[in-house]
Structures are given as structure tokens and as C-alpha cells.
Design an enzyme around this catalytic site. Structure first.
Site, PDB file in Angstrom:
ATOM      1  N   GLY A  33      58.799  60.233  12.824  1.00  0.00           N
ATOM      2  CA  GLY A  33      59.244  61.307  13.711  1.00  0.00           C
ATOM      3  C   GLY A  33      60.225  62.215  13.016  1.00  0.00           C
ATOM      4  O   GLY A  33      60.361  62.183  11.798  1.00  0.00           O
ATOM      5  N   ASN A  34      60.879  63.061  13.792  1.00  0.00           N
ATOM      6  CA  ASN A  34      61.888  63.966  13.232  1.00  0.00           C
ATOM      7  C   ASN A  34      62.981  64.197  14.261  1.00  0.00           C
ATOM      8  O   ASN A  34      62.913  63.689  15.379  1.00  0.00           O
ATOM      9  CB  ASN A  34      61.233  65.279  12.775  1.00  0.00           C
ATOM     10  CG  ASN A  34      60.589  66.038  13.914  1.00  0.00           C
ATOM     11  OD1 ASN A  34      61.281  66.575  14.776  1.00  0.00           O
ATOM     12  ND2 ASN A  34      59.274  66.056  13.944  1.00  0.00           N
ATOM     13  N   ARG A  35      63.994  64.941  13.899  1.00  0.00           N
ATOM     14  CA  ARG A  35      65.208  65.051  14.720  1.00  0.00           C
ATOM     15  C   ARG A  35      65.140  66.112  15.823  1.00  0.00           C
ATOM     16  O   ARG A  35      66.138  66.365  16.478  1.00  0.00           O
ATOM     17  CB  ARG A  35      66.415  65.353  13.833  1.00  0.00           C
ATOM     18  CG  ARG A  35      66.740  64.241  12.868  1.00  0.00           C
ATOM     19  CD  ARG A  35      68.004  64.560  12.085  1.00  0.00           C
ATOM     20  NE  ARG A  35      68.178  63.638  10.984  1.00  0.00           N
ATOM     21  CZ  ARG A  35      68.643  62.403  11.111  1.00  0.00           C
ATOM     22  NH1 ARG A  35      68.988  61.944  12.291  1.00  0.00           N
ATOM     23  NH2 ARG A  35      68.768  61.621  10.061  1.00  0.00           N
ATOM     24  N   SER A  36      63.991  66.718  16.028  1.00  0.00           N
ATOM     25  CA  SER A  36      63.915  67.754  17.069  1.00  0.00           C
ATOM     26  C   SER A  36      64.175  67.160  18.448  1.00  0.00           C
ATOM     27  O   SER A  36      63.592  66.149  18.825  1.00  0.00           O
ATOM     28  CB  SER A  36      62.527  68.405  17.040  1.00  0.00           C
ATOM     29  OG  SER A  36      62.387  69.248  18.161  1.00  0.00           O
TER      30      SER A  36
END
Ligand code: CTP
Ligand code: CA
Length: 217
Positions: A33-36
Site C-alpha cells: 500500500g501507500n500513505r495516501s
């Protein structure tokens, strides 16, 4: 030009907004995933709704329900692509605020991957680029979170993805980007115009972006 159009200038129009970071399965319990946070996309959806648009919000995160916004939940880049492809039919605009994974595991393991010692290799493949893949006669707005040469990188994306507007931000600026309630963005338009905005709340950035695409200005 900077006054937001009042009284629902997007009335009767459908605006498709994507929000949040995609999640690509590694095994049944893990993902890449990512930090959005999805906040920017959510504010864009609210701003479009407040201008009278029918909003389809394609999101990876649980966002508070709001009248006039149809939320379509997705998880992966592939799911987001197919949701966008259906949602843009007849739409006035597509606003891609989502942080879409560029790579996903070639195959998700069917069983939970067990602990071992030493190195572990995870083979990745490219995902589809949604903005490049989705064709149609609607306004196209992208976002670019950069850590390097903001303007040069954003200009390349504006052209490559055939966008009308790209909203670029340097994620290393304090108070801007991932997780924050504020954002410091630069707007780059198809006609070459570049506009540097001051640090603003994500709500204000959203109102500004939606104001740019209200017809008849
Ligand atoms: N985007 C997309 N599909 C992808 C990746 C990105 O539609 N698979 C969209 C994003 O939602 C954003 C814009 O393209 O609106 C720019 O995303 P960004 O990650 O900054 O650009 P990339 O083209 O993925 O290039 P890179 O990550 O290498 O900078
Ligand atoms: Ca990317």
C-alpha cells in the site's frame, strides 16, 4: 476567475473522483500500500457535490457517507480501473486523486507466507495506468505527488496522460501531502499556464480545483 461559481454550476453533471491508495494483495493477510489518506479526494467529492454535481467517489478507504455522493469501494488498481471505466460513461469530468499502485505482486500467495530467515524476494509486475487507459470526452484532472523536480515531472505527466490540469505537490514540504489537512500545490494547465498556490486547507484546494472546471467561466 478566482471566485467560485455560485448556485451549482456543475448541476446536472456527473463528476467522478478517485481517492485513497490502492492495496495490492501479497497473501491473504498482507498487501502493498501507500500513505495516501484519501482526504484530498474526499474534499474534491464534497466540493463537486456542493457545486451541484452528481458525484461518484471511487475510494479505497472508508470515508464518511455524505448526501449526493455515491461511494464505490475498491481495493486494487485493477478494480479501480474497471470502476472508473464504468463510472466515466456520460461523465463531465474525471478527477484522479487516488494514489494508484504502480506495481503489484505477480501473484498473491493463496496461503499466508511463513516466516523464514534471510532475504525474501517478491516479484512485481506493472499495473495499468488508469488515466492513460480511460478514453472519453470528459475533463481529465490528475494529481502528482513529487519529491524531485516538481514542475518538470508534472509537465511530463500532464502531456503523457493528456490532462487538462495537473495538481502537483511536493510531498516533502511540511504540512503538505500525505495525511495532512493542508496542501501546498501548483496547478499546471494544458495551455501552459502554471499557478503556484499558497499553503491551503485541502478543502480550499478542492474548491479551487472544482472552480477551475465549472463551465461558462
Ligand atoms: N495514475 C493512474 N494510474 C496509475 C498510476 C497513476 O491513473 N496506475 C494517476 C494518479 O491518480 C495521478 C496521476 O496518474 O492522478 C499521476 O500519478 P503519479 O503516481 O504521480 O504518476 P505516475 O505516472 O505513476 O509516475 P511516477 O509514479 O513514476 O512518478
Ligand atoms: Ca505512480
Amino acid at each position: 476567475r478566482h471566485t467560485l461559481a455560485q448556485g451549482g454550476t456543475l448541476a446536472g453533471k456527473t463528476v467522478v473522483v478517485t481517492a485513497g491508495g490502492t492495496r495490492e494483495a501479497v497473501d491473504p493477510v498482507r498487501y502493498l500500500g501507500n500513505r495516501s489518506s484519501g482526504k484530498m479526494g474526499y474534499e474534491l467529492a464534497l466540493a463537486a457535490r456542493d457545486q451541484g454535481a452528481a458525484v461518484k467517489l471511487i475510494a479505497t478507504t472508508d470515508l464518511p457517507a455524505s448526501a449526493g455522493i455515491e461511494v464505490i469501494r475498491v481495493e486494487t488498481a485493477a478494480e479501480m480501473l474497471s470502476a472508473v471505466q464504468s463510472a466515466v460513461k456520460g461523465a463531465y469530468a474525471l478527477v484522479m486523486a487516488a494514489a494508484v499502485a504502480d506495481y503489484r505482486p505477480v501473484a498473491a500467495a493463496t496461503d499466508k507466507i511463513k516466516k523464514g530467515s534471510g532475504e525474501f524476494d517478491l516479484k512485481l509486475e506493472s499495473t495499468e495506468d488508469i488515466l492513460s487507459a480511460v478514453k472519453g470526452d470528459f475533463i481529465r484532472i490528475g494529481f502528482a505527488a513529487e519529491t524531485g523536480d516538481l514542475i518538470a515531472n508534472a509537465k511530463k505527466k500532464l502531456a503523457a496522460k493528456n490532462l487538462d490540469l495537473i495538481v502537483a505537490n511536493n510531498v516533502t514540504v511540511p504540512g503538505a501531502g500525505f495525511g495532512a489537512d493542508t496542501n501546498k500545490v501548483t496547478l499546471l494547465f494544458k495551455d501552459g499556464r502554471v499557478e503556484d498556490l499558497p499553503l491551503m486547507s485541502k478543502r480550499e484546494v478542492a474548491e479551487r480545483v472544482m472552480g477551475e472546471m465549472a463551465p461558462g467561466e
